[in-house]
Design an enzyme around this catalytic site. Structure first.
Site, PDB file in Angstrom:
ATOM      1  CE  LYS A  68      -4.121   1.588  -0.317  1.00  0.00           C
ATOM      2  NZ  LYS A  68      -4.915   1.273  -1.497  1.00  0.00           N
ATOM      3  CB  SER A 105      -7.827   1.419  -3.543  1.00  0.00           C
ATOM      4  OG  SER A 105      -7.538   1.352  -2.161  1.00  0.00           O
TER       5      SER A 105
END
Length: 586
Positions: A189, A384
């Protein structure tokens, strides 16, 4: 004083009457302009596809701007462009397509759809000619589908490979004594890396090299197929820096010739079998959209809803060009309760955003799927939060170059205490009734307990995210975790790991939804629905104008950076499921 009030109220009444009359006159003018007869294309028409135009997923409601001469306000949506190109195959008035291919302001997946449409058009034996003075790689990807691709003799073809870079701000924050206080779940991430690192982490370098390499392979494979060569040869041209001039591009057969604009137009005249003293009947896509019946037009009570979710995912009402939870919850709910809507195609082009807003939309889609088929079509980006709202469909389509995945969560709480005290001489103090009453305040650092609270919240949201994907993709959550961790995937590899079902276009997704619903005749209904004139007058038009002015003054790249800075400000304190700041390449 009595005369003053008499004159004042008389003037006020006159102003009100004049304003009302003016509004009616304006509405009448707009109505007459928008209800004009359908334009006639004429014979020997040549459609113009200018890749410098940015084709959004859905045409914007800017009737007023269009009437004021703003050409960008008339640009059709991407799916409209694709349908027009398909329709032109059987339109006897259209003889060919002229592609202007200097730059390409569309994403790679959008360019992929345009390229496929041009290849289909060529099967009608009508011509496609592409011309650019200085041709970028992304523009080349589309233009290379043409019968003939020409470059200006003093121009060139960009052939240097792809690169993706990120602006890192940790050094600046350190100098300013600002501590970002970041919490995240997923080793890949990378959205917060610009705030916490001086350079890309090894994990981020790995994932970026993979997805960027996948896109580059798609680019080379497409070029090799049309140039009748192999990808190794084309790759070597970039590695060796062999293409520096237009003549280099011609020598290595990347283009079909070096021509000036008048020479390209001469060829079009020959193709049309016209005397060069005449004018070529060039037709813009905006004009063709008004003249051609390119949308499915037969009447049917049965409908397929196409819902366009484009932009950042935000809580509440949101602004134009955002996927706002309140609006899209209502849109999806409306499609669920509409008995005439037999299936839904959910077109997602979003880098994500608020995790909570993503879950709100996910819930409505889950309810919808229980009653009618739901097919997702991914655009340039569905990652996402964009993947969060995509994962629970009956079938998921993506382009080979779609950027997706990035299943991860982060949260940012900045600590400005040292900055305020040491740089500005400002200090803060407060009274509170409980230890955590001021948790999240930016004028002090978080305590260790507060940090544990926030990390636990991020971990919980991440688990929920993985659970949603596990349920939607019908895969074990441990497996989902192995391909999650915030990792970004390109479309074809996303299919290999099970995040996507098929590689295909929006049209492919629509065809799938029709089959799943068992429809023979149907109409499409597009959402969000177009705004009325009054809503345009008092709503988003002013904001759109101000954004356009800023964009024109500072340039597209700088405007994107400014937008990302504003987005960062909005992210503070709100758990985010979104892509890195500036996920782009050249």
């Amino acid at each position: 004083m009595k005369n003053f009030f008499k004159i004042f109220f008389a003037s006020l009444l006159a102003l009100v009457v004049f304003t009302v009359i003016g509004i009616f006159v304006l509405i009448g003018f707009i109505a007459s302009a928008t209800s004009a007869e359908k334009p006639v294309i004429g014979r020997n028409a040549v459609l113009v596809l200018n890749l410098a135009d940015h084709f959004r997923e859905q045409k914007q409601d800017n009737t007023i701007a269009s009437l004021m001469g703003d050409a960008e306000a008339d640009i059709p949506g991407l799916y409209d462009v694709v349908r027009m190109i398909y329709s032109a195959r059987s339109d006897s008035s259209v003889k060919g397509i002229y592609v202007i291919c200097g730059s390409d302001n569309n994403g790679f997946a959008a360019s992929e759809e345009l390229r496929r449409a041009l290849l289909e058009f060529k099967r009608s034996n009508k011509f496609v000619i592409a011309y650019g003075e200085a041709i970028s790689q992304k523009a080349y990807y589309v233009a290379n589908a043409a019968d003939r691709l020409y470059c200006h003799p003093q121009g060139g073809v960009e052939w240097d490979g792809f690169a993706s870079g990120t602006l890192f701000m940790k050094g600046l924050l350190d100098k300013l004594e600002i501590k970002p206080q970041i919490f995240y779940a997923g080793k890949f991430k990378s959205a917060t890396e610009p705030l916490r690192e001086m350079q890309m982490t090894e994990a981020n370098k790995l994932q970026t090299s993979v997805w960027l390499g996948d896109l580059y392979n798609e680019f080379l494979a497409a070029a090799a197929a049309t140039r009748k060569t192999d990808t190794a040869t084309l790759r070597a041209l970039a590695v060796n820096g062999a293409i520096r001039t237009a003549h280099d591009a011609l020598q290595h057969q990347l283009v079909d010739g070096l021509r000036y604009d008048d020479e390209v137009k001469s060829e079009i005249f020959r193709r049309l079998k016209l005397n060069e003293e005449a004018a070529i009947n060039f037709v813009t896509l905006s004009d063709y959209a008004k003249a051609a019946d390119f949308k499915k037009s037969e009447y049917s009570e049965d409908k397929v809803a196409i819902i366009y979710a484009e932009g950042d995912i935000v809580d509440g009402k949101g602004d134009e060009n955002q996927v706002a939870s309140n609006e899209f919850r209502n849109i999806v709910r409306k499609a669920r309760f509409d008995k005439n809507v037999k299936a839904v195609v959910f077109r997602v082009n979003s880098p994500g955003g608020s995790a909570l807003a993503s879950d709100v939309i996910w819930r409505e889609l889950a309810l919808l799927r229980k009653e009618k088929p739901v097919v997702v079509s991914m655009g340039d980006v569905a990652a996402s939060g964009g993947y969060y709202i995509s994962c629970n469909a009956d079938s998921v389509f993506a382009g080979a170059a779609t950027i997706t995945g990035s299943i991860g969560v982060f949260s940012i709480i900045p600590d400005f205490q040292s900055f305020f005290k040491n740089k500005l001489g400002i200090t803060f103090d407060r009274v509170k009734t409980a230890p955590y009453a001021d948790m999240g305040s930016s004028d002090r650092p978080l305590t260790e307990t507060e940090k544990r609270f926030l990390q636990a919240s991020v971990d919980s949201i991440y688990y929920t995210f993985k659970s949603r994907v596990s349920e939607g993709r019908k895969k074990d959550i441990a497996f989902i975790d192995s391909i999650a961790q915030g990792r970004v995937w390109a479309g074809r590899r996303a299919k290999d790991v099970g995040l996507v079902d098929r590689i295909g276009t929006l049209q492919d997704a629509l065809d799938c939804a029709v089959r799943m619903a068992g429809l023979k005749e149907y109409q499409t209904r597009e959402y969000p629905e177009k705004k009325g004139l009054l809503e345009q007058l008092v709503g988003n038009y002013k904001r759109a104008i101000s954004k356009d002015l800023i964009r024109q003054e500072i340039g597209e790249k700088q405007f994107r950076m400014l937008k990302e800075v504003k987005n960062t400000e909005k992210m503070i304190g709100i758990p985010q499921a979104r892509l890195p700041f500036l996920l782009g390449f050249n």
